[in-house]
Each structure stands twice: as C-alpha cells, then as structure tokens.
Design an enzyme around this catalytic site. Structure first.
Site, PDB file in Angstrom:
ATOM      1  N   ASP A  61       0.856  -1.177   0.000  1.00 48.51           N
ATOM      2  CA  ASP A  61       0.000   0.000   0.000  1.00 48.51           C
ATOM      3  C   ASP A  61       0.902   1.240   0.000  1.00 48.51           C
ATOM      4  OD1 ASP A  61      -2.463   1.531   0.383  1.00 48.51           O
ATOM      5  OD2 ASP A  61      -1.706   1.868   2.410  1.00 48.51           O
TER       6      ASP A  61
ATOM      7  N   ASP B 174      -0.061   5.037   1.054  1.00 45.44           N
ATOM      8  CA  ASP B 174      -0.191   5.972   2.171  1.00 45.44           C
ATOM      9  C   ASP B 174       0.037   5.266   3.502  1.00 45.44           C
ATOM     10  OD1 ASP B 174      -1.007   8.260   0.595  1.00 45.44           O
ATOM     11  OD2 ASP B 174      -2.914   7.232   0.302  1.00 45.44           O
TER      12      ASP B 174
END
Length: 258
Positions: free
Chosen positions: A28, A30
C-alpha cells in the site's frame, strides 16, 4: 519495466525469514511507503469538522470532532474518498444525499492537494531500505493504492523507480475494481507482477487493507502500525494481518547492506 520473478526458495540474504517464502511483494502507499497518511487524516479532519459544525447530528454524543487516529483508521484509511466520507458521516448518524457526500470528499481532496503541492511528501526511510534490499534480490515489487495521487506521491518521494508495477485509484476506476476490503486492487497488482496471490506478500497499515489481503488469499499479510495506539496492533491482527511491525526496517536483519 517488469523484472522476472524471484526464484522459488531465493535466499533473500539479510532480509527477515518471514519474507523468504514469497516471490513478490505488494505494498500500500499511504502510511506504508510514504508519510502521507497523516496529511490525508489532517485534510479529512478539516473537511469533516467544518461539515459537522454546519450540520450537527441530532445526538449530542455524535457531534464530537473527527479523530485523526481512531476515526481515520476505522472509517477512511485505505478506502476511496467517497467510501471513506460516506462511512464516517454515517457513523455520526447522518443520512445524506450522495451529492453532499461528494462535496465533503471534494473538499478533503482540495485540502490534501493544496498541502501536497506546498510541501511534498517523504518516503519512510525503513521502507526505502527494505525496498532496495528486495530489489537487490530480484524480488518483484508493486505499489497499490485507492488514491488517485499514488503516482505523484511516489514520484515526489523519489521511489517510483523501485516498483515494477503500480495500481492506483485511477486504474482501479478504469478497471471497475471494488474498493477495500475487497482484494481486487491487490490481486490486480499481483497479476501485473506475474505471481499468484498465494506466493505474494501484502503490506498494509489500514484495517480494510489487511482484511483485503487475507480475503485475497495472499501468502503473507504484514500490518504496519505507525500510530502505536493501544488497540491498533490487535486490530490489524484481528482484521487479517499475519504479523505487525512498527516500521518495515524491522524486516532487515542487523548488519545487512542498505
């Protein structure tokens, strides 16, 4: 841009044994690769708190401001803007038209973009060290994010060239991929790397994200807990993480080259 998959049984010298059984890693963006989760959370807080002041819920207990740790992790982290806005506003007892939800999400987008243009975003040093160590071992790497800003974030942080594939919010919309906790975003990233999910690791900091990794049948789901909240680690484990670390630098063994 893609490299051939790492050989099964590759030694991955200097890297934690937990990663030695996988042939690819999907991360991922963020809060895992870039220090952007806090900026997203701050933008959500400004947008949500302003809306709640103008449209206070009937129940006084639901009028409390947006919490950048608990509310962010529970309702918006890892989700698309619209899904996150709808989830939080519903949690405050507000049954709103879709257009109003879009307006709140758009204001959050404006605030985030303004901050990104002004100050930029950094990559976490521990993550960069791990990515470089994995590249030295020919491990295929992909970044995946519900955010339409993912490519810009990775570019500004100077780490885009460490990845063989990127599936961002724009690609997800183009392909009609449902959002987390559905695993489709991660499955598409693994597909682009040419490695099946059951030989791929997923790295996530969001509850919806680790749940997506487990639902997708990924070989290893690593949760990242940067908040050090009292329940965050347990929450990540309950939602699907096989293990939780505070920083991805923990997955590099002492004395390994960086």
């Amino acid at each position: 841009m893609n490299r051939p998959p790492a050989r099964p049984g590759h030694s991955l010298d200097g890297i934690s044994p937990v990663l030695r059984g996988v042939r690819a890693v999907v991360l991922d963006t963020d809060g895992v690769i870039t220090d952007s989760a806090r900026v997203h959370a701050a933008a959500w807080k400004t947008a949500f708190d302003a809306f709640l002041r103008e449209h206070p819920p009937q129940d006084p207990h639901q009028r409390r401001p947006f919490d950048t740790r608990d509310d962010y992790l529970k309702y918006v982290d890892g989700k698309s803007r619209l899904d996150g806005a709808a989830a939080f506003l519903t949690s405050r007892g507000l049954d709103l038209p879709a257009g109003t939800v879009r307006d709140v999400a758009a204001e959050k987008e404006r605030l985030f973009t303004e901050r990104l243009r002004e100050k930029g975003i950094d990559a976490y040093p521990g993550t960069v060290r791990l990515l470089r160590a994995l590249r030295r071992e020919a491990m295929p790497l992909a970044a995946a994010s519900a955010s339409h800003h993912a490519r810009e974030l990775l570019t500004r942080a100077g780490v885009l060239d460490l990845f063989d594939a990127l599936v961002d919010g724009g690609e997800a919309a183009r392909l009609g991929l449902p959002g987390k906790p559905r695993p489709d975003l991660f499955l598409e990233a693994a597909r682009r790397l040419g490695v099946p999910a059951d030989r791929t690791a997923v790295v996530e900091d969001a509850l919806a994200g680790v749940e997506a990794g487990r639902l997708g049948g990924f070989a290893l789901v690593i949760g990242v807990d940067r908040t050090a909240g009292p329940d965050t680690r347990d929450g990540l484990l309950r939602h699907g993480a096989h293990l939780v670390v505070r920083d991805l630098g923990e997955l590099i063994e002492a004395g390994a080259p960086t």
